[in-house]
Design a protein around this motif. Structure first.
Motif, PDB file in Angstrom:
ATOM      1  N   ARG A   9      10.426  -0.502 -34.808  1.00  0.00           N
ATOM      2  CA  ARG A   9       9.204  -0.239 -34.051  1.00  0.00           C
ATOM      3  C   ARG A   9       9.375   0.869 -33.019  1.00  0.00           C
ATOM      4  N   ARG A  10      10.586   1.218 -32.693  1.00  0.00           N
ATOM      5  CA  ARG A  10      10.797   2.288 -31.720  1.00  0.00           C
ATOM      6  C   ARG A  10      11.472   3.500 -32.348  1.00  0.00           C
ATOM      7  N   THR A  11      11.419   3.586 -33.679  1.00  0.00           N
ATOM      8  CA  THR A  11      12.012   4.719 -34.398  1.00  0.00           C
ATOM      9  C   THR A  11      10.916   5.475 -35.144  1.00  0.00           C
ATOM     10  N   TRP A  12      10.825   6.757 -34.885  1.00  0.00           N
ATOM     11  CA  TRP A  12       9.808   7.614 -35.480  1.00  0.00           C
ATOM     12  C   TRP A  12      10.453   8.943 -35.861  1.00  0.00           C
ATOM     13  N   THR A  13       9.864   9.631 -36.829  1.00  0.00           N
ATOM     14  CA  THR A  13      10.275  11.025 -36.956  1.00  0.00           C
ATOM     15  C   THR A  13       9.652  11.778 -35.787  1.00  0.00           C
ATOM     16  N   LEU A  14      10.272  12.868 -35.416  1.00  0.00           N
ATOM     17  CA  LEU A  14       9.797  13.668 -34.277  1.00  0.00           C
ATOM     18  C   LEU A  14       8.348  14.102 -34.482  1.00  0.00           C
ATOM     19  N   ARG A  15       8.044  14.588 -35.691  1.00  0.00           N
ATOM     20  CA  ARG A  15       6.685  15.063 -35.962  1.00  0.00           C
ATOM     21  C   ARG A  15       5.690  13.913 -36.016  1.00  0.00           C
ATOM     22  N   GLN A  16       6.118  12.779 -36.519  1.00  0.00           N
ATOM     23  CA  GLN A  16       5.243  11.605 -36.588  1.00  0.00           C
ATOM     24  C   GLN A  16       4.846  11.160 -35.180  1.00  0.00           C
ATOM     25  N   PHE A  17       5.838  11.057 -34.292  1.00  0.00           N
ATOM     26  CA  PHE A  17       5.557  10.637 -32.918  1.00  0.00           C
ATOM     27  C   PHE A  17       4.654  11.653 -32.228  1.00  0.00           C
ATOM     28  N   ALA A  18       4.931  12.937 -32.442  1.00  0.00           N
ATOM     29  CA  ALA A  18       4.134  13.990 -31.819  1.00  0.00           C
ATOM     30  C   ALA A  18       2.701  13.983 -32.339  1.00  0.00           C
ATOM     31  N   ARG A  19       2.532  13.656 -33.604  1.00  0.00           N
ATOM     32  CA  ARG A  19       1.184  13.619 -34.179  1.00  0.00           C
ATOM     33  C   ARG A  19       0.331  12.559 -33.497  1.00  0.00           C
ATOM     34  N   VAL A  20       0.964  11.444 -33.103  1.00  0.00           N
ATOM     35  CA  VAL A  20       0.222  10.395 -32.404  1.00  0.00           C
ATOM     36  C   VAL A  20      -0.011  10.785 -30.943  1.00  0.00           C
ATOM     37  N   THR A  21       1.007  11.295 -30.269  1.00  0.00           N
ATOM     38  CA  THR A  21       0.836  11.648 -28.854  1.00  0.00           C
ATOM     39  C   THR A  21      -0.218  12.740 -28.684  1.00  0.00           C
ATOM     40  N   ALA A  22      -0.383  13.587 -29.705  1.00  0.00           N
ATOM     41  CA  ALA A  22      -1.394  14.646 -29.623  1.00  0.00           C
ATOM     42  C   ALA A  22      -2.809  14.076 -29.538  1.00  0.00           C
ATOM     43  N   GLN A  23      -2.981  12.820 -29.920  1.00  0.00           N
ATOM     44  CA  GLN A  23      -4.298  12.188 -29.868  1.00  0.00           C
ATOM     45  C   GLN A  23      -4.541  11.455 -28.547  1.00  0.00           C
ATOM     46  N   LEU A  24      -3.535  11.370 -27.702  1.00  0.00           N
ATOM     47  CA  LEU A  24      -3.672  10.631 -26.444  1.00  0.00           C
ATOM     48  C   LEU A  24      -4.194  11.531 -25.329  1.00  0.00           C
ATOM     49  N   PRO A  25      -4.893  10.960 -24.358  1.00  0.00           N
ATOM     50  CA  PRO A  25      -5.378  11.772 -23.232  1.00  0.00           C
ATOM     51  C   PRO A  25      -4.209  12.346 -22.431  1.00  0.00           C
ATOM     52  N   ALA A  26      -4.402  13.531 -21.898  1.00  0.00           N
ATOM     53  CA  ALA A  26      -3.373  14.155 -21.065  1.00  0.00           C
ATOM     54  C   ALA A  26      -3.143  13.324 -19.810  1.00  0.00           C
ATOM     55  N   ARG A  27      -1.893  13.258 -19.392  1.00  0.00           N
ATOM     56  CA  ARG A  27      -1.480  12.585 -18.154  1.00  0.00           C
ATOM     57  C   ARG A  27      -1.935  11.121 -18.099  1.00  0.00           C
ATOM     58  N   SER A  28      -1.918  10.467 -19.240  1.00  0.00           N
ATOM     59  CA  SER A  28      -2.397   9.083 -19.301  1.00  0.00           C
ATOM     60  C   SER A  28      -1.278   8.053 -19.253  1.00  0.00           C
ATOM     61  N   ALA A  29      -0.026   8.491 -19.313  1.00  0.00           N
ATOM     62  CA  ALA A  29       1.110   7.561 -19.294  1.00  0.00           C
ATOM     63  C   ALA A  29       2.015   7.891 -18.122  1.00  0.00           C
ATOM     64  N   GLU A  30       2.391   6.872 -17.371  1.00  0.00           N
ATOM     65  CA  GLU A  30       3.243   7.088 -16.204  1.00  0.00           C
ATOM     66  C   GLU A  30       4.695   7.318 -16.609  1.00  0.00           C
ATOM     67  N   ASP A  31       5.135   6.625 -17.650  1.00  0.00           N
ATOM     68  CA  ASP A  31       6.543   6.702 -18.028  1.00  0.00           C
ATOM     69  C   ASP A  31       6.683   6.532 -19.534  1.00  0.00           C
ATOM     70  N   GLY A  32       7.938   6.520 -19.990  1.00  0.00           N
ATOM     71  CA  GLY A  32       8.196   6.440 -21.416  1.00  0.00           C
ATOM     72  C   GLY A  32       7.735   5.143 -22.049  1.00  0.00           C
ATOM     73  N   TRP A  33       7.861   4.042 -21.320  1.00  0.00           N
ATOM     74  CA  TRP A  33       7.454   2.765 -21.891  1.00  0.00           C
ATOM     75  C   TRP A  33       5.954   2.715 -22.107  1.00  0.00           C
ATOM     76  N   GLU A  34       5.188   3.247 -21.157  1.00  0.00           N
ATOM     77  CA  GLU A  34       3.739   3.301 -21.326  1.00  0.00           C
ATOM     78  C   GLU A  34       3.367   4.217 -22.488  1.00  0.00           C
ATOM     79  N   LEU A  35       4.067   5.325 -22.609  1.00  0.00           N
ATOM     80  CA  LEU A  35       3.801   6.247 -23.713  1.00  0.00           C
ATOM     81  C   LEU A  35       4.096   5.586 -25.047  1.00  0.00           C
TER      82      LEU A  35
END
Length: 211
Positions: free
Chosen positions: A130-156
């Motif tokens: 659950r905490r293992t992703w390909t780099l591009r896979q993880f980036a593809r999801v983060t690209a859909q999240l609002p900017a500055r919406s996570a305080e830290d890595g766990w929230e992200l």
């Protein structure tokens, strides 16, 4: 920013012995730990390590980023020719590490260069899926999240896990960073461009320093 540890994570860290190296940034107990993985720990994962650390400088998040290779020969310095091709300055005490179970257990997020490395992580530690992703896979999801919406890595990570179900499937090959090892001068630029873009997308949802 105050460093926080999250309940339910990093339970195996106390007393765990892992292959270590200097030059990966100051490690503070409770930091969000990211491991970037490729084959030989020569091209893709070192570049991902250095670029992600650089991208994080403008954020308020405190991450410890390192790398390893599924088939790496441990203890080798990064070749100066490779460093020049990558366009990075490598700490003199940096050396390659082979991926072992302890490195996976000790990480909050594992980002792999391609799907074969993600599968290798799952073989070594099925609980890390659950905490293992390909780099591009993880980036593809983060690209859909609002900017500055996570305080830290766990929230992200929690936001990415939640948003993952809503994404449309893509060609599996689009989850991979091309391997430049066989033809560095021809394939390295496409690989580094892909990694650079992915790291920028990954840090975009994190809160910025001073803001």
């Amino acid at each position: 920013m105050c460093v926080k540890s999250k309940p339910g994570l990093n339970t195996a860290r106390s007393g765990t012995k892992v292959p270590t190296r200097s030059g990966t940034g100051d490690l503070v107990p409770g930091m969000f730990r990211v491991l970037v993985v490729c084959s030989a720990n020569v091209y893709r994962s070192p570049y991902g390590e250095f670029r992600l650390r650089e991208a994080l400088r403008g954020t308020a998040a405190q991450w410890h980023v390192s790398s390893a290779g599924v088939d790496a020969r441990a203890g080798l310095p990064l070749d100066t020719r490779v460093a020049r091709l990558l366009g990075v300055t490598v700490p003199p005490d940096w050396h390659s590490r082979r991926l072992v179970t302890e490195l996976i257990t000790d990480s909050d997020l594992i980002l792999t260069a391609d799907r074969s490395h993600r599968a290798a992580v799952a073989v070594l530690d099925p609980a890390a899926a659950r905490r293992t992703w390909t780099l591009r896979q993880f980036a593809r999801v983060t690209a859909q999240l609002p900017a500055r919406s996570a305080e830290d890595g766990w929230e992200l990570l929690a936001a990415v896990q939640h948003a993952r179900a809503g994404l449309q499937p893509v060609d599996p090959a689009e989850e991979d960073v091309p391997d430049p090892a066989r033809a560095p001068r021809r394939l390295l630029k496409p690989a580094t461009r892909t990694i650079a873009r992915a790291t920028e997308q990954i840090v975009a949802p994190l809160a910025r320093r001073g803001g």
